[in-house]
Design an enzyme around this catalytic site. Structure first.
Site, PDB file in Angstrom:
ATOM      1  N   THR A  17      -7.777  10.762  12.500  1.00  0.00           N
ATOM      2  CA  THR A  17      -8.879  11.508  13.109  1.00  0.00           C
ATOM      3  C   THR A  17     -10.233  10.883  12.799  1.00  0.00           C
ATOM      4  OG1 THR A  17      -7.680  13.586  13.104  1.00  0.00           O
ATOM      5  CG2 THR A  17     -10.070  13.733  13.252  1.00  0.00           C
ATOM      6  N   LYS A  29     -15.478   1.919  -3.287  1.00  0.00           N
ATOM      7  CA  LYS A  29     -16.338   2.092  -4.477  1.00  0.00           C
ATOM      8  C   LYS A  29     -17.823   1.770  -4.194  1.00  0.00           C
ATOM      9  CE  LYS A  29     -12.916   1.875  -8.172  1.00  0.00           C
ATOM     10  NZ  LYS A  29     -13.111   2.938  -9.146  1.00  0.00           N
ATOM     11  N   PHE A  62      -3.471  -2.044 -10.127  1.00  0.00           N
ATOM     12  CA  PHE A  62      -3.787  -0.696  -9.641  1.00  0.00           C
ATOM     13  C   PHE A  62      -4.307  -0.783  -8.208  1.00  0.00           C
ATOM     14  CE2 PHE A  62      -6.312   2.998  -8.707  1.00  0.00           C
ATOM     15  CZ  PHE A  62      -5.602   4.033  -9.268  1.00  0.00           C
ATOM     16  N   ASP A  82      -7.331  -6.972  -2.941  1.00  0.00           N
ATOM     17  CA  ASP A  82      -7.878  -5.631  -3.179  1.00  0.00           C
ATOM     18  C   ASP A  82      -9.181  -5.774  -3.971  1.00  0.00           C
ATOM     19  OD1 ASP A  82      -8.558  -3.177  -4.281  1.00  0.00           O
ATOM     20  OD2 ASP A  82      -6.489  -2.570  -4.687  1.00  0.00           O
TER      21      ASP A  82
END
Lengths: 509, 509
Positions: free
Chosen positions: A391, A366, A229, A335
């Site tokens: 931005t 997280k 994931f 990750d």
């Protein structure tokens, strides 16, 4: 009763504008004792959290039900797990509007690092720097604050993985991964062009505007693992392989997936099979790198596949992966969105692997409360400005919060504490599994702090009943009960948790 | 000198923990006058901002240069425009470490709504609710705060576009657009299946996990416009068509683009040509909807293409677009990320169009300081939970800030004020254009508040020299000078701006 009283004191404190008095309320002596001794934990955090869970109504109770119905008019509540009163939540305990207080080992899907309403974070949130960062939101790439380097160095970069001394900041795990992927595509294409100095061709420029090759690199991919994931935006979702419900109806890129080794437990009884599974997985990775019709320029991997069911692999597997990616000039992106920031007993889970060379990029979010990717190779900065840009490029208020979290973690040695508490908890769960055969299956996460999971034969019912026994707990994959306590989870909380789990198991038998 | 003194007072206030005293420092009488009268603006905001710009060194000056070099070691500074001292910035004025103070009509790429260090936002940032939202970050889909409905109704939804009463919250403009696209794909596929009750087929489920059709809808697309900008993640970037530098080397979906009408200025001298250009563009949209080999399920459009060069189209064009999308069962997504929250003299720019039926989704970010998409049709909620979901799903602290911004906007009538100030500014720019032929070309944005732009023959040099004349100003597209003042921009600021622009023009001649 004790619990309720403690909470009432807490909540009235918050409601009357928190101040540095909150901090002062924690006796200095207690704090000193905590930081010097790791034998006994009933000191610092217990001063501002309840003694234990307290279940007063069904969950959701009558108040929560009414409020959920109101919320549902304007905001989808079908995935709502528990309506939360954050004013009344404290430390390891989450509260709801009906006065229920649960020990929280799910922690906002592994996102709360140092407890609800942590006094040090309340203080950090009141600082002039935080207020200023919150109300004067900069476009960080164009108009960074003059002290941005200091904020990064005292925060995000203070805990940078070894060998990675730069950061690109982002908003959440999903765009942290996507910007890392973008860096990988630009890096590979730059190599193919012959270096940073080589200009884009007219054909590249015009085809890019048409979403076509060669300008838009349709001929390169990111390799990920089955049951992995990495987020749910279009690029990250193309590497996510956890569940169909995440992916159905959403266009995806034709990128390859490799098998993640499916280890058998207990590990010491399946050494050969597990070695063979990891070897086969690595061979598949190399085969895909060499033969997939859209060749990967990077491999992305979680140290522990979390959403996909808490699937582990050995350090040797990850060292093999590093070797294969190096050998084939493919970047390795780790990750650490869920595994990072201490829960595995190391600050970054990949520290467990003893890699000969660092990953090329490490993504985080997280528990960091901010997000981005770390890198070390200066060539991973694209060859021109504005190629990696947006931005906001993150949020300085959230970056400041991470700095406060890091200070709290270091002050109280919370990563080392988590390693020890995890050992304690793992031992108790082993005992539980032996006592109730078939109820705590495939226990995993030994030596990985509190990042522990097991399979339950009636998982969904298990999770539901846990609430009634005073514990908020999450699942992952098809059958896993995943434990994601905060870094302030102590032995006494482990005792409360295991007692509650035992009651759940008994009620299910 | 006045300016510097005002700022020093301000900054010392901030450094010594801001308090409600900040607010009290603004005389109640002055505030009353401001809210009752719209004739004269020199009341509320001038009390906490400097009198005007003050340029003391080249920009960057010696201090900034040293700090930029330090920052560059860990963070890419090649797109850095101006290192900023946010403590010293106030109202419409941005400050740097060398003591330079510029009138800021770029405003963090159109992201600052009510001025730097706005006293009301300082107060909002100190509220217990904000502190709690900042340090106890929820997974909003699973564990929303018990008062989340109230926060939404008093904030984000209070200003919801007419006909759209629900919201999916996000982190920034890019993922706001991508989640809207996801909702569009799921909606169309649900129609194709025959309704929300129809289950996914085995083939859909298995092919989705392989990133293939029919599960992953490779046969549907999002139609966007040439020179449009919708973000830089993989899905949003596939709809972005502004500049090659945004897109080069990044894989993109094979989605269609239509021509955005290129209007000629002054509008009243090119009525027929412009009508023809808009008609042709609409015909192209309908042709692509009917014939593109990957048919679109939604059209995404900016009310004014901002990043792409401030390209306008008439209300009739957008009414035509609404009609075509309705007729062809294609959703209309209006991207109000840059145009939303008041700068065009309406809260949402699409209010200028007088649409017979609302857009299907409207996305927002930037000045809202939070992000997401509005929708009205309940069928745009996917048919199962967890289909539209991620860990954070936005940020309650940022949602609370938007609530504070809305209160400030309403209290002082800032949207109506911006409409008037915009008229004033537009008139002065017309005068400037007449005085210096060829220097202020294609002036556009009449009647659109302060959302004004013009083309400059030496644009990049123009922007650079503006800093020396005390103005921070941005560009867009190839030649546009885009004005993106805050909603607290008053007539006196317009005077300062136009005086500075005249000095720049003179220096360039």
């Amino acid at each position: 009763m004790m619990a309720s009283r403690a909470l009432r004191g807490r909540s009235s404190l918050l409601r009357s504008v928190p101040s540095s008095a909150t901090r002062a309320a924690v006796p200095l002596e207690a704090r000193r004792r905590f930081s010097c001794s790791t034998r006994k934990m009933s000191s610092f955090y217990s001063s501002w959290e309840p003694e234990g869970p307290s279940v007063k109504t069904e969950i959701p109770g009558p108040k929560a039900k009414a409020e959920i119905a109101e919320l549902n008019e304007v905001f989808d509540t079908r995935s709502l797990n528990m309506l939360t009163d954050y004013y009344k939540s404290a430390g390891n305990y989450i509260a709801d509007p009906d006065g229920n207080i649960l020990l929280d080992v799910y922690a906002q899907i592994a996102s709360i690092p140092v407890g609800y309403n942590n006094p040090s974070l309340i203080k950090a949130a009141q600082s002039p720097q935080m207020i200023q960062g919150l109300i004067n939101r900069p476009a960080l790439g164009n108009f960074p604050p003059h002290d941005w380097a200091d904020v990064l160095k005292a925060g995000i970069l203070k805990v940078a993985p070894k060998g990675l001394n730069q950061v690109f900041t982002a908003m959440a795990g999903s765009d942290a991964n996507e910007t890392a992927y973008k860096a990988a595509f630009m890096y590979r294409r730059q190599q193919e062009r012959g270096g940073a100095h080589v200009e884009f061709t007219e054909e590249e420029i015009s085809s890019a505007m048409l979403n076509q090759s060669p300008g838009a690199s349709q001929n390169l991919s990111i390799l990920s693992f089955k049951t992995g994931f990495h987020g749910r935006l279009f690029g990250s979702l193309s590497t996510t392989r956890s569940k169909p419900i995440h992916k159905l109806d959403i266009p995806a890129f034709d990128w390859p997936q490799a098998t993640f080794p499916k280890l058998k437990y207990p590990l010491d009884q399946h050494v050969k099979e597990n070695e063979a599974a990891e070897k086969a997985a690595l061979e598949e990775v190399e085969h895909l790198i060499k033969n997939y019709h859209v060749p990967p320029c990077a491999v992305v991997v979680e140290p522990i596949q979390s959403e996909g069911g808490d699937n582990h692999a050995s350090p040797a597997f990850f060292r093999g992966l590093r070797e294969i990616t190096k050998r084939n000039n493919v970047l390795l992106i780790v990750d650490e969105v869920q595994t990072g920031v201490g829960a595995t007993g190391k600050f970054w889970a990949h520290e467990h692997w003893d890699l000969p060379t660092p990953p090329d990029m490490v993504t985080f979010s997280k528990k960091a409360q901010t997000a981005g990717y770390y890198f070390g190779n200066p060539e991973l900065r694209p060859n021109k400005p504005y190629r990696q840009f947006n931005t906001w490029m993150g949020d300085p208020a959230r970056a400041l919060l991470f700095k406060g979290i890091i200070e709290e973690i270091e002050k109280f040695g919370l990563v080392e504490r988590t390693a020890k508490v995890g050992e304690y908890l793992y031992g108790k769960l082993e005992w539980l599994g032996e006592k109730y055969p078939g109820q705590v299956e495939n226990l995993r996460g030994k030596g990985m702090g509190t990042f522990i999971a097991f399979d339950s034969p009636k998982r969904d019912e298990f999770l539901k009943r846990a609430k009634g026994e005073g514990v908020n707990i999450g699942g992952s994959g098809e059958r896993a009960v995943r434990l994601r306590p905060m870094l302030v989870f102590e032995e006494k909380h482990a005792d409360q948790l295991v007692e509650a789990l035992e009651r759940v198991i008994k009620s299910l038998q």
